[in-house]
Design a protein around this motif. Structure first.
Motif, PDB file in Angstrom:
ATOM      1  N   ARG A  28       5.370 -19.466 -39.834  1.00  0.00           N
ATOM      2  CA  ARG A  28       6.686 -19.234 -39.227  1.00  0.00           C
ATOM      3  C   ARG A  28       7.673 -20.319 -39.645  1.00  0.00           C
ATOM      4  O   ARG A  28       8.814 -20.027 -40.020  1.00  0.00           O
ATOM      5  CB  ARG A  28       6.552 -19.205 -37.710  1.00  0.00           C
ATOM      6  N   LEU A  29       7.243 -21.581 -39.605  1.00  0.00           N
ATOM      7  CA  LEU A  29       8.129 -22.672 -39.993  1.00  0.00           C
ATOM      8  C   LEU A  29       8.493 -22.589 -41.472  1.00  0.00           C
ATOM      9  O   LEU A  29       9.646 -22.812 -41.855  1.00  0.00           O
ATOM     10  CB  LEU A  29       7.492 -24.027 -39.663  1.00  0.00           C
ATOM     11  N   ARG A  30       7.536 -22.237 -42.313  1.00  0.00           N
ATOM     12  CA  ARG A  30       7.819 -22.085 -43.746  1.00  0.00           C
ATOM     13  C   ARG A  30       8.860 -20.997 -43.987  1.00  0.00           C
ATOM     14  O   ARG A  30       9.776 -21.166 -44.803  1.00  0.00           O
ATOM     15  CB  ARG A  30       6.547 -21.758 -44.526  1.00  0.00           C
ATOM     16  N   ARG A  31       8.721 -19.865 -43.288  1.00  0.00           N
ATOM     17  CA  ARG A  31       9.688 -18.772 -43.442  1.00  0.00           C
ATOM     18  C   ARG A  31      11.081 -19.208 -43.001  1.00  0.00           C
ATOM     19  O   ARG A  31      12.072 -18.947 -43.679  1.00  0.00           O
ATOM     20  CB  ARG A  31       9.253 -17.543 -42.641  1.00  0.00           C
ATOM     21  N   LEU A  35      14.618 -19.721 -45.283  1.00  0.00           N
ATOM     22  CA  LEU A  35      15.872 -19.014 -44.995  1.00  0.00           C
ATOM     23  C   LEU A  35      17.042 -19.955 -44.737  1.00  0.00           C
ATOM     24  O   LEU A  35      18.196 -19.523 -44.754  1.00  0.00           O
ATOM     25  CB  LEU A  35      15.686 -18.098 -43.776  1.00  0.00           C
ATOM     26  N   LEU A  36      16.756 -21.215 -44.518  1.00  0.00           N
ATOM     27  CA  LEU A  36      17.790 -22.188 -44.216  1.00  0.00           C
ATOM     28  C   LEU A  36      18.556 -22.534 -45.500  1.00  0.00           C
ATOM     29  O   LEU A  36      17.967 -23.039 -46.461  1.00  0.00           O
ATOM     30  CB  LEU A  36      17.154 -23.445 -43.627  1.00  0.00           C
ATOM     31  N   PRO A  37      19.862 -22.261 -45.540  1.00  0.00           N
ATOM     32  CA  PRO A  37      20.618 -22.505 -46.770  1.00  0.00           C
ATOM     33  C   PRO A  37      20.902 -23.981 -47.034  1.00  0.00           C
ATOM     34  O   PRO A  37      21.145 -24.366 -48.169  1.00  0.00           O
ATOM     35  CB  PRO A  37      21.922 -21.741 -46.546  1.00  0.00           C
ATOM     36  N   ALA A  38      20.853 -24.790 -46.005  1.00  0.00           N
ATOM     37  CA  ALA A  38      21.196 -26.211 -46.167  1.00  0.00           C
ATOM     38  C   ALA A  38      20.158 -26.932 -47.019  1.00  0.00           C
ATOM     39  O   ALA A  38      18.967 -26.663 -46.952  1.00  0.00           O
ATOM     40  CB  ALA A  38      21.272 -26.871 -44.795  1.00  0.00           C
ATOM     41  N   ASP A  39      20.669 -27.850 -47.825  1.00  0.00           N
ATOM     42  CA  ASP A  39      19.784 -28.692 -48.617  1.00  0.00           C
ATOM     43  C   ASP A  39      19.869 -30.097 -48.050  1.00  0.00           C
ATOM     44  O   ASP A  39      20.942 -30.567 -47.698  1.00  0.00           O
ATOM     45  CB  ASP A  39      20.215 -28.684 -50.089  1.00  0.00           C
ATOM     46  N   PHE A  40      18.743 -30.753 -47.902  1.00  0.00           N
ATOM     47  CA  PHE A  40      18.719 -32.105 -47.377  1.00  0.00           C
ATOM     48  C   PHE A  40      17.666 -32.887 -48.134  1.00  0.00           C
ATOM     49  O   PHE A  40      16.769 -32.309 -48.753  1.00  0.00           O
ATOM     50  CB  PHE A  40      18.487 -32.126 -45.861  1.00  0.00           C
ATOM     51  N   ASP A  48       6.288 -29.282 -49.271  1.00  0.00           N
ATOM     52  CA  ASP A  48       4.975 -29.648 -49.821  1.00  0.00           C
ATOM     53  C   ASP A  48       3.929 -29.806 -48.725  1.00  0.00           C
ATOM     54  O   ASP A  48       2.795 -29.330 -48.852  1.00  0.00           O
ATOM     55  CB  ASP A  48       5.067 -30.953 -50.621  1.00  0.00           C
ATOM     56  N   GLU A  49       4.288 -30.476 -47.636  1.00  0.00           N
ATOM     57  CA  GLU A  49       3.336 -30.684 -46.540  1.00  0.00           C
ATOM     58  C   GLU A  49       2.991 -29.369 -45.846  1.00  0.00           C
ATOM     59  O   GLU A  49       1.842 -29.147 -45.454  1.00  0.00           O
ATOM     60  CB  GLU A  49       3.860 -31.701 -45.532  1.00  0.00           C
ATOM     61  N   LEU A  50       3.969 -28.500 -45.688  1.00  0.00           N
ATOM     62  CA  LEU A  50       3.687 -27.193 -45.094  1.00  0.00           C
ATOM     63  C   LEU A  50       2.766 -26.378 -45.997  1.00  0.00           C
ATOM     64  O   LEU A  50       1.869 -25.680 -45.512  1.00  0.00           O
ATOM     65  CB  LEU A  50       4.992 -26.438 -44.813  1.00  0.00           C
ATOM     66  N   ARG A  86      12.358 -25.040 -32.651  1.00  0.00           N
ATOM     67  CA  ARG A  86      11.331 -24.244 -31.967  1.00  0.00           C
ATOM     68  C   ARG A  86      10.102 -24.050 -32.855  1.00  0.00           C
ATOM     69  O   ARG A  86       8.967 -24.215 -32.416  1.00  0.00           O
ATOM     70  CB  ARG A  86      11.884 -22.893 -31.531  1.00  0.00           C
ATOM     71  N   ALA A  87      10.308 -23.720 -34.109  1.00  0.00           N
ATOM     72  CA  ALA A  87       9.185 -23.519 -35.027  1.00  0.00           C
ATOM     73  C   ALA A  87       8.441 -24.828 -35.266  1.00  0.00           C
ATOM     74  O   ALA A  87       7.204 -24.845 -35.356  1.00  0.00           O
ATOM     75  CB  ALA A  87       9.675 -22.926 -36.349  1.00  0.00           C
ATOM     76  N   LEU A  88       9.159 -25.933 -35.338  1.00  0.00           N
ATOM     77  CA  LEU A  88       8.530 -27.238 -35.504  1.00  0.00           C
ATOM     78  C   LEU A  88       7.706 -27.600 -34.269  1.00  0.00           C
ATOM     79  O   LEU A  88       6.592 -28.119 -34.385  1.00  0.00           O
ATOM     80  CB  LEU A  88       9.592 -28.300 -35.784  1.00  0.00           C
ATOM     81  N   ALA A  89       8.216 -27.290 -33.088  1.00  0.00           N
ATOM     82  CA  ALA A  89       7.467 -27.533 -31.851  1.00  0.00           C
ATOM     83  C   ALA A  89       6.184 -26.710 -31.829  1.00  0.00           C
ATOM     84  O   ALA A  89       5.143 -27.185 -31.343  1.00  0.00           O
ATOM     85  CB  ALA A  89       8.339 -27.204 -30.638  1.00  0.00           C
ATOM     86  N   ASP A  90       6.232 -25.500 -32.353  1.00  0.00           N
ATOM     87  CA  ASP A  90       5.022 -24.662 -32.417  1.00  0.00           C
ATOM     88  C   ASP A  90       3.969 -25.294 -33.322  1.00  0.00           C
ATOM     89  O   ASP A  90       2.777 -25.259 -33.013  1.00  0.00           O
ATOM     90  CB  ASP A  90       5.367 -23.256 -32.920  1.00  0.00           C
TER      91      ASP A  90
END
Length: 104
Positions: A28-31, A35-40, A48-50, A86-90
């Protein structure tokens, strides 16, 4: 025969429940990250860790110290991205199912 505590850890398909929960949370977090357009700056680290966590769940029960290391890197990379909170908390909760790292 499995003891009751061991039976609770095995899902219907024979897979351990903790591993299934981690696989689902990581997926879920990978998906959502994809989808997140922002680059950081640390996006590649998180990706890589995911990917590593996803690979670990494909091969049985992961090593707890490695899980915690990956979680720390992912939280460091994504912790300030509110869209992924939320996905990170999961993922955090799924890693917590494996317990804490062994003391040295």
């Amino acid at each position: 025969m499995l003891r009751s505590s061991e039976q609770e850890r095995v899902a219907a398909g024979g897979e351990e429940v903790r591993v299934a929960a981690l696989r689902t949370a990581v997926s879920r977090l990978r998906r959502q990250l994809a989808l997140l357009p922002a680059d950081f700056p640390d996006r590649a680290v998180a990706e890589d860790e995911l990917a590593d966590l996803a690979a670990m769940t494909a091969h049985g029960v992961p090593e707890v110290p490695r899980l915690h290391r990956s979680l720390l890197l992912i939280v460091g990379a994504l912790g300030s991205v509110s869209a992924l909170a939320r996905a990170l908390a999961d993922v955090r909760r799924a890693v917590a199912l494996f317990g804490g790292p062994a003391h040295r």
